[in-house]
Every structure is written in structure tokens, then in C-alpha cells.
Design a protein around this motif. Structure first.
Motif, PDB file in Angstrom:
ATOM      1  N   ALA A  90     -55.585 -91.638  19.534  1.00 21.47           N
ATOM      2  CA  ALA A  90     -55.100 -91.620  18.162  1.00 21.47           C
ATOM      3  C   ALA A  90     -54.972 -90.191  17.671  1.00 21.47           C
ATOM      4  O   ALA A  90     -54.011 -89.846  16.981  1.00 21.47           O
ATOM      5  CB  ALA A  90     -56.040 -92.406  17.254  1.00 21.47           C
ATOM      6  N   PHE A  91     -55.956 -89.338  18.051  1.00 22.88           N
ATOM      7  CA  PHE A  91     -55.889 -87.944  17.596  1.00 22.88           C
ATOM      8  C   PHE A  91     -54.680 -87.237  18.198  1.00 22.88           C
ATOM      9  O   PHE A  91     -53.954 -86.526  17.509  1.00 22.88           O
ATOM     10  CB  PHE A  91     -57.184 -87.210  17.973  1.00 22.88           C
ATOM     11  N   ALA A 130     -51.693 -88.445  16.465  1.00 22.17           N
ATOM     12  CA  ALA A 130     -51.608 -87.919  15.097  1.00 22.17           C
ATOM     13  C   ALA A 130     -51.123 -86.477  15.103  1.00 22.17           C
ATOM     14  O   ALA A 130     -50.285 -86.093  14.280  1.00 22.17           O
ATOM     15  CB  ALA A 130     -52.969 -88.030  14.412  1.00 22.17           C
ATOM     16  N   VAL A 131     -51.627 -85.663  16.058  1.00 24.23           N
ATOM     17  CA  VAL A 131     -51.196 -84.264  16.106  1.00 24.23           C
ATOM     18  C   VAL A 131     -49.699 -84.182  16.396  1.00 24.23           C
ATOM     19  O   VAL A 131     -48.937 -83.524  15.685  1.00 24.23           O
ATOM     20  CB  VAL A 131     -51.996 -83.484  17.173  1.00 24.23           C
ATOM     21  N   GLU A 169     -59.476 -90.641  20.952  1.00 21.33           N
ATOM     22  CA  GLU A 169     -58.799 -89.528  21.615  1.00 21.33           C
ATOM     23  C   GLU A 169     -57.287 -89.720  21.574  1.00 21.33           C
ATOM     24  O   GLU A 169     -56.532 -88.817  21.204  1.00 21.33           O
ATOM     25  CB  GLU A 169     -59.295 -89.458  23.059  1.00 21.33           C
ATOM     26  N   PHE A 229     -51.452 -94.648  13.416  1.00 20.01           N
ATOM     27  CA  PHE A 229     -52.563 -93.814  13.903  1.00 20.01           C
ATOM     28  C   PHE A 229     -53.876 -94.588  13.778  1.00 20.01           C
ATOM     29  O   PHE A 229     -54.674 -94.637  14.711  1.00 20.01           O
ATOM     30  CB  PHE A 229     -52.723 -92.532  13.079  1.00 20.01           C
ATOM     31  N   SER A 252     -47.562 -85.516  13.538  1.00 18.42           N
ATOM     32  CA  SER A 252     -47.471 -84.622  12.374  1.00 18.42           C
ATOM     33  C   SER A 252     -46.542 -83.452  12.645  1.00 18.42           C
ATOM     34  O   SER A 252     -45.774 -83.047  11.771  1.00 18.42           O
ATOM     35  CB  SER A 252     -48.849 -84.083  12.004  1.00 18.42           C
ATOM     36  N   VAL A 253     -46.630 -82.893  13.866  1.00 17.09           N
ATOM     37  CA  VAL A 253     -45.738 -81.771  14.182  1.00 17.09           C
ATOM     38  C   VAL A 253     -44.290 -82.224  14.089  1.00 17.09           C
ATOM     39  O   VAL A 253     -43.446 -81.550  13.475  1.00 17.09           O
ATOM     40  CB  VAL A 253     -46.046 -81.215  15.590  1.00 17.09           C
TER      41      VAL A 253
END
Lengths: 489, 112
Positions: A156-157, A160-161, A154, A141, A164-165
Motif C-alpha cells: 500500500a505504501f 501510495a508513493v 508495504e 490505498f 501520489s507522484v
């Protein structure tokens, strides 16, 4: 020796952040040295295996209670692949990072990602796998966002979301499996699994398929990949696309479904269908792109599809093709991303429409990109041809002619889209007069991978195949063998 | 059975938040809830009704014991989530600096 494979990159990562603080060169040399050391170690391990499995119990806790580290032919082969690509990435990194104006933190994160991937590959414990996966992902990330542009944050976010899910799904899957089998050691789970409810296997593998499938970026779990891979710095794209999606996604899927769950037909059919959708969907999305890195990123989805159909066929030949294609894809896709990065530095653009006649300005880049394009499109005598051929033969032998036909169509579309790259990008009519120079070590990294693209096509020769690829496939196909070797019976 | 249902409800709240919310901070919070659901599930897996804590003491009769391993796993998983959340908050701050908004429908430069 086995724990050192994790300890060396992890130690280097922290050493760099301790002492590398002021000097980028020290950090680069340190990470190059430690990657070379682990590469040599993994080659020695692979050569010394002879069909055996090495097991190391962490903290002297025996197998079903403590964490075990397991090295068999398949994981050793994966390690060699990862370290080879990492070494060329680091060679490539030195001038590339200078042009980005970035510093030693990159090397620390890079080594952290490397140790995460190593851990995922050699651990024999499910929760330990989760922990190493998170280490690798966290570094990834941060590396995607490393360039510091708005698009990179953007991407990377988003990564990351979704990461993580999918990690939460995997954690819940691990919890279900633990509650049913009262152990986290993969070999012990494999041993107790036949006595459990088959519905449970279905539920858990659905959770794992969603979780690891997202990490492997198979369609329909692919949404993060084009953004993350095209926004990241070129060498990170090549690491992500070349090895990270395989180490965290495909490798774990193969390990879990074959060695732990014993390859139930239902799961394999689902994987096969996902593979086919990914091949066709990925390549169709790729062919419309004009951003070179985005095009390559969509091709990663398509090529992962080939690996997935090899897994989904479930036959030894299919698996051989899958492992071989996995290896080849890391090499040629790594090379293609290096090419894209070199062009970006030289011309300041990734848009194919704004490139043209690069053969004179960047001879190494355009020649190696030719090699890589021919490899990915499956033109003999390059490596991509042989692995796709093996996969197609395996599909026909397994009585799946539709799979074979779709694989051929995917391959033709790949050829078309790389003709577009060559036609507009490297050999176009647009005249470009001047390009920024690119460093010699970047050229060296590209040449090494181009040579490897040719050299790995030798793996199809029976004598070499039996030494390199077949032990890996045997290690995966031997369903009870893994259990016995790890638990020491 | 009830705690598992509540745990699943918590999980669904997390998934809903990630899918439906448009604010970066709310998405990060939803991911936190998703992580708590996974952790709670792990703890529930280790729970035994009317069980003893898993420490051997002299003079105490051995009965059913709570499984201590999931509790150790949850500690590890909480630390990992802390790291991920910190990174995502940092990314959200940078995104705010670049785009001037937390609304993901306005953060859309990547497409295609």
C-alpha cells in the motif's frame, strides 16, 4: 438522475460509517442495495441513450464556466461494467471478510472507491476528474492495506508513493492546459486546442501519459501493480485489476487523447509501443511466478497492453477491439482473482506448488477457473478470443503486421502460463485431503462471472455489437461531436 | 520567468527526494514538496503582474485582474494532499510497528 450516480455510492459510504458501526450485515446489505440501484440506473441510461449525450450542469452553471457531468455511450458502458463487477465483489465479500475477521469499514471504503470511479467516468471537467481520481485512489490505498499484514502495508505504501507522484504529474499537466486554454471543461479545451502551439499538446500529453499510464500500470510504469494486486484481499484485487486501473487509467487516456486532443499520430504511436512492451513484458514476468495472485497481477499488465494497442492503432476497429477487450478483461480477471481468493481460503496458500487435485474439493472454483483461463488465453468460444481476434485483424488492416504477430505471441504465452495454473494448481497430482468450506455467495459470484464470460462473447454478433459496442466506439471516434454535444451547439 | 524556474527547481527537489531517500518519513516529506511545486505552479498560472484582486467594487476602475480560479483549485488540492499525507503517515507508523524500521531497504518482503 446523473448526479445520483455519484451521490448514491458516496452517501452510502458515509451512511455506513454513521449507522453501520455495530452491525456488519447492515453495511453489507446497504452497499449491495445501493450498488444494485446504480447498476439498474446505468443500464436504463445506456438503453435510453440512442446515440445521444446527456449533459448535466452542476449548480446550473453553464458548460464552459461550471462543472458538467457527461454521459455518452462509452461512459455508460464503463459504468455498467464497474457496477456489475462491484456487485459480484460484494456478494463475494460477505463470507470472505468473515474469514479475514474484518468489518463494516471495508464496505464504507469500497463504496468510496466506487463513487470515485463513477466520478472520473462521468465528469466533463479536468480538475473535477483529478478530485474524483484522488477519492478513488485514497480508498484504494486503504483497501490494499486492509488485511493488516506487513506485506499489505508495504504494498500500500509503495502504491501510495507512486500514485501520489503520478497525481502530481497530472495536476501539473492540468495547470499547463488551463494556462493555455483558460478553461477546465474538456469540451471547451478541445475546441480551443487547434489554435494553440502543437508543442504544448506534446508536453501536456507526455505529462498525462506518465500520470495516467502509471494508474493503468503499462510497462514501464507498472512497478506498483504486482505488489498491490497480489497483497490486497482477493475481491479488492479483482476490483483494482478489473476496473480501477481501467477507470482511472485507460478510460481517461481514451477520453483525453481522442475527445480532447483529437488523437494526434505521435501520441498514438507512443501508446502503441507501450502496449506492445506491456503485452510481452507482462506475460514474460507472469510465466515465471508461482504465487497465483502475483501471476494474475502480471497478466493484468499484459492484458492492459492489448487494450493499449487497440487505442494506439487509432482505427475504429482497433478501438472497438480495445473497448471489447477492456470489458472482457474485467470479467475474466475478476473471476480469476475470486478463484485465487477461494483457493486461499480453502487451502491457506497461494503457492501453485502447494495446490493440486482441487476438482473434487472445490468443483465450482476449479470449473469457473477453467472458463476464466480459457477466456484470458483466447480460446473460442470464450470472450477473450473474439476481442483479441478483433485487435489482431485491426492491426493487420492498419498495416502493422509486427503488432499483430507480437499480439499472437503474447496470447500463446498467456495460454502457456494458464496451462501452468491448471496443471499445477487445480488439476495437479499432489493429493490434498481436506479444504475449508467456502460460502455459497462466493460460489454464486464466481458462477455469475463465468456465465458473463460466455455471454459477452455474444457481443461480437453483428446485431448485438451494433447496439452495445458500436455506440461506445462512435462516441469516442466522433472528434468534434463530443465538443458540440457537451457545449450544446 | 524566474518564479517558474524556481518552481521547477522545487519540483525537481521533490522528485529527487522520492527517488533517492531511503527513509519513509523523508519520502513522505518529498511527496509534500512535489505537491507544493504543483500548487505553486497553479498559483503562478493565475498571477498577473500589477493586477487587481478580482472583486468588483463601486467606483474602482476595471483593470487586469488576477485569475481567482487557480487559487480555488489550490485549496482543493491542498485538502486532497492532506488526506493522502495522513494516510501515508498512518501506513508508515504501521510499517514501523511491523518491521521496526523506517528504512525502505529493510522493508523488502515483496519481490519477484
Amino acid at each position: 438522475m446523473i448526479p445520483l450516480l455519484i451521490a448514491i455510492p458516496l452517501g452510502t459510504a458515509f451512511l455506513i460509517s454513521l449507522i453501520g458501526g455495530k452491525r456488519d450485515l447492515v453495511a453489507a446489505v446497504l452497499s449491495l442495495c445501493s450498488t444494485a440501484v446504480v447498476l439498474i440506473m446505468s443500464i436504463v441510461l445506456f438503453a435510453g441513450l440512442h446515440g445521444h449525450t446527456l449533459v448535466y450542469s452542476v449548480g446550473k452553471w453553464p458548460a464552459p464556466f461550471g462543472i458538467v457531468l457527461v454521459i455518452d455511450a462509452f461512459s455508460a458502458l464503463m459504468l455498467i461494467l464497474i457496477y456489475t463487477l462491484a456487485l459480484t465483489s460484494l456478494l463475494y465479500a460477505v463470507p470472505y471478510l468473515e474469514s479475514l475477521g474484518r468489518d463494516w469499514k471495508f464496505y464504507a471504503l469500497f463504496m468510496l472507491m466506487l463513487s470515485g470511479m463513477t466520478g472520473v467516468i462521468i465528469t466533463g471537467d479536468l480538475f473535477n476528474l483529478y478530485v474524483f481520481m484522488e477519492i478513488g485512489l485514497l480508498a484504494a490505498f486503504a483497501l490494499v492495506a486492509f488485511g493488516g499484514a506487513a506485506e499489505e502495508y508495504e504494498a500500500a505504501f509503495k502504491y501510495a508513493v507512486m500514485g501520489s507522484v503520478s497525481s502530481s504529474f497530472i495536476l501539473i499537466g492540468i495547470a499547463v492546459l488551463y494556462s493555455a486554454s483558460s478553461t477546465l471543461t474538456m469540451a471547451k479545451i478541445a475546441e480551443t486546442l487547434p489554435s494553440l502551439d502543437p508543442k504544448l499538446v506534446g508536453w501536456v500529453s507526455a505529462l498525462f501519459l506518465a500520470g495516467f499510464g502509471l494508474k493503468a500500470a503499462a510497462i514501464p510504469f507498472h512497478a506498483w501493480l504486482p505488489d498491490a494486486h497480489s497483497s490486497a484481499p482477493a475481491l479488492i484485487s479483482s476490483m483494482l485489476s478489473g476496473v480501477l486501473i481501467k477507470a482511472l487509467g485507460v478510460y481517461v487516456l481514451i477520453r483525453l487523447f481522442f475527445n480532447v486532443f483529437g488523437a494526434p499520430q505521435m501520441i498514438l504511436s507512443v501508446v502503441l509501443v507501450l502496449g506492445l512492451i506491456s503485452i510481452i513484458g507482462g506475460v514474460l514476468l507472469a510465466i515465471a511466478q508461482w504465487d497465483m495472485k502475483r501471476l494474475l497481477a502480471y497478466h493484468s499488465i499484459s492484458q492492459i497492453g492489448y487494450v493499449l494497442i487497440g487505442i494506439g492503432l487509432g482505427t475504429p476497429l482497433g478501438l472497438l477491439g480495445a473497448v471489447y477487450h477492456l470489458l472482457n478483461h474485467a470479467l475474466f480477471k475478476g473471476l480469476l482473482f475470486y478463484n485465487a481468493g477461494a483457493v486461499e481460503i480453502a487451502l491457506g496458500t497461494r503457492n501453485l506448488k502447494r495446490m493440486g487435485n482441487l476438482t473434487k474439493l472445490l468443483p465450482t472454483t476449479s470449473n469457473t477457473s477453467m472458463v476464466a483461463s480459457l477466456s484470458i488465453a483466447g480460446i473460442p468460444p470464450f470472450n477473450g478470443f473474439f476481442s483479441k481476434l478483433i485487435l489482431i485483424i485491426a492491426a493487420v488492416q492498419a498495416g502493422q503486421p509486427i503488432t499483430a504477430v507480437l499480439a499472437v505471441i503474447g496470447s500463446l504465452l498467456t495460454l502457456a502460463s494458464f496451462m501452468k495454473v491448471q496443471r499445477y494448481g487445480f488439476r495437479g497430482e499432489r493429493v490434498i485431503e481436506k479444504a475449508e468450506p467456502i460460502g455459497w455467495s462466493m460460489n454464486a459470484a464466481m458462477v455469475i462471472l463465468a456465465v458473463l464470460c460466455l455471454a459477452t462473447s455474444l457481443l461480437v454478433v453483428p446485431g448485438i455489437r451494433e447496439v452495445v459496442l458500436s455506440p461506445a466506439v462512435q462516441a469516442v471516434m466522433a472528434k468534434t461531436g463530443y465538443v458540440h454535444l457537451v457545449l450544446g451547439r | 520567468m524566474n518564479p517558474y524556474v524556481l518552481c521547477f527547481a522545487l519540483f525537481l527537489v521533490g522528485v529527487y527526494g522520492v527517488l533517492a531517500k531511503r527513509d519513509l518519513i523523508k519520502i513522505i516529506l518529498a511527496l509534500g514538496i512535489l505537491g507544493y511545486a504543483a500548487n505553486l505552479f497553479l498559483v503562478l498560472v493565475g498571477y498577473r503582474a500589477d493586477a487587481h484582486y478580482p472583486i468588483l467594487e463601486p467606483g474602482v476602475q476595471l483593470g487586469p485582474m488576477v485569475d481567482p480560479l487557480p487559487q480555488a483549485l489550490v485549496l482543493t488540492s491542498i485538502v486532497i494532499e492532506l488526506g493522502t499525507t495522513a494516510l501515508m503517515v498512518a501506513l508508515a507508523i504501521r510499517l514501523f510497528q511491523k518491521y521496526g524500521t523506517f528504512d525502505i531497504s529493510n522493508i523488502r518482503r515483496l519481490r519477484g
